[in-house]
Design a protein around this motif. Structure first.
Motif, PDB file in Angstrom:
ATOM      1  N   VAL A 113      -2.264  -5.894  -7.349  1.00 34.73           N
ATOM      2  CA  VAL A 113      -2.757  -5.205  -6.167  1.00 34.73           C
ATOM      3  C   VAL A 113      -2.694  -3.699  -6.317  1.00 34.73           C
ATOM      4  N   ASN A 167      -7.920   5.806  -0.144  1.00 35.91           N
ATOM      5  CA  ASN A 167      -8.328   4.848  -1.173  1.00 35.91           C
ATOM      6  C   ASN A 167      -8.212   3.396  -0.697  1.00 35.91           C
ATOM      7  N   TYR A 168      -7.677   3.198   0.510  1.00 39.53           N
ATOM      8  CA  TYR A 168      -7.446   1.843   1.015  1.00 39.53           C
ATOM      9  C   TYR A 168      -8.202   1.636   2.319  1.00 39.53           C
ATOM     10  N   ASP A 169      -8.703   0.435   2.479  1.00 39.69           N
ATOM     11  CA  ASP A 169      -9.456   0.094   3.691  1.00 39.69           C
ATOM     12  C   ASP A 169      -9.289  -1.402   3.953  1.00 39.69           C
ATOM     13  N   ARG A 207      -7.695  -8.060   0.234  1.00 40.25           N
ATOM     14  CA  ARG A 207      -7.443  -8.413  -1.167  1.00 40.25           C
ATOM     15  C   ARG A 207      -5.952  -8.645  -1.394  1.00 40.25           C
ATOM     16  N   SER A 230      -9.364  -3.564   0.850  1.00 39.82           N
ATOM     17  CA  SER A 230      -8.111  -3.492   0.103  1.00 39.82           C
ATOM     18  C   SER A 230      -7.046  -4.344   0.774  1.00 39.82           C
ATOM     19  N   TYR A 231      -6.996  -4.271   2.100  1.00 33.33           N
ATOM     20  CA  TYR A 231      -6.003  -5.046   2.839  1.00 33.33           C
ATOM     21  C   TYR A 231      -6.187  -6.545   2.604  1.00 33.33           C
ATOM     22  N   LYS A 258       2.279   1.771  -3.399  1.00 32.42           N
ATOM     23  CA  LYS A 258       1.252   2.245  -4.314  1.00 32.42           C
ATOM     24  C   LYS A 258       0.937   3.728  -4.089  1.00 32.42           C
ATOM     25  N   THR A 301       0.828  -1.206   0.000  1.00 30.67           N
ATOM     26  CA  THR A 301       0.000   0.000   0.000  1.00 30.67           C
ATOM     27  C   THR A 301       0.861   1.253   0.000  1.00 30.67           C
TER      28      THR A 301
END
Length: 216
Positions: free
Chosen positions: A216, A93-95, A101, A98-99, A83, A80
């Motif tokens: 990812v 944009n991450y939660d 995934r 996302s983690y 990215k 992350t």
């Protein structure tokens, strides 16, 4: 107050870091010397010997396996951060979705990598040597994920600007290059010719990692 805190963008980072850190502490309880060896092994003269014997103990819970699990948990934080490329606002944009995934894809990557390594070892009639090479790769992955994830955790909460991305990338690139050099030297020592070395590194190390990053 509790509701507001539960919706902060950084909550998932704090919880994951706590979980990974707890496993590292538990690994130190099992074998503190082993944890210390891992944290400093890339720079030691016996680094290759350590990495080739990494995770070769009997089936069961031990320091190496706890460190691998901790690294796997921490790895999405590193991805992350890479990215985000130093853009602090990008954390929105991450939660949790996302983690998980990234966690699932990276777990499948590690399992697939081991299966491919077994197949390559069988094809070349070098099962033991290839598996030791995978131990070497796994030791470096564990170091990169733990140290890189910890560094990413710190950088998430420090207003350093976009150059924090390069602060994160440089040590990772350095250890990555060291890993590639050690892998090539190991392959030469066990008698692989140049074409086998290129196939081994591309099929098991370089291409799958870039593919994982792109997913990812």
């Amino acid at each position: 107050m509790g509701t507001a805190l539960s919706h902060r963008a950084s909550d998932w980072i704090l919880i994951i870091s706590l979980a990974a850190g707890t496993l590292v502490v538990l690994a130190r309880y099992f074998n503190a010397m082993r944890v210390n060896q891992l944290l400093r092994f890339p720079w030691q003269s016996q680094a290759e010997e350590f990495s080739l014997e990494f995770n070769t103990g009997k089936v069961g819970l031990n320091a190496d396996r706890l460190l691998i699990i901790s690294a796997w948990i921490f790895f999405p934080l590193l991805i992350t951060a890479l990215k985000m490329k130093g853009e602090s606002a990008a954390i929105l944009n991450y939660d949790w979705a996302s983690y998980f995934r990234i966690l699932l894809i990276s777990g499948l990557y590690l399992i697939l990598k081991l299966l491919v390594a077994s197949a390559v070892g069988y094809a070349f009639e070098r099962e033991e040597e290839i598996l030791k090479g995978q131990n070497l790769a796994l030791a470096h992955f564990t170091w990169l994920a733990l140290v890189g994830g910890a560094l990413a955790f710190v950088l998430y909460f420090l207003p350093l600007g976009s150059w924090q991305f390069y602060l994160l990338v440089l040590p990772l690139v350095l250890v990555g290059l060291i890993f590639l050099i050690r892998s090539v030297l190991y392959c030469l020592r066990i008698g692989f010719n140049t074409s086998y070395i290129i196939l081994y590194l591309c099929a098991l190390e370089i291409i799958p990692l870039f593919f994982l990053y792109s997913l990812v």
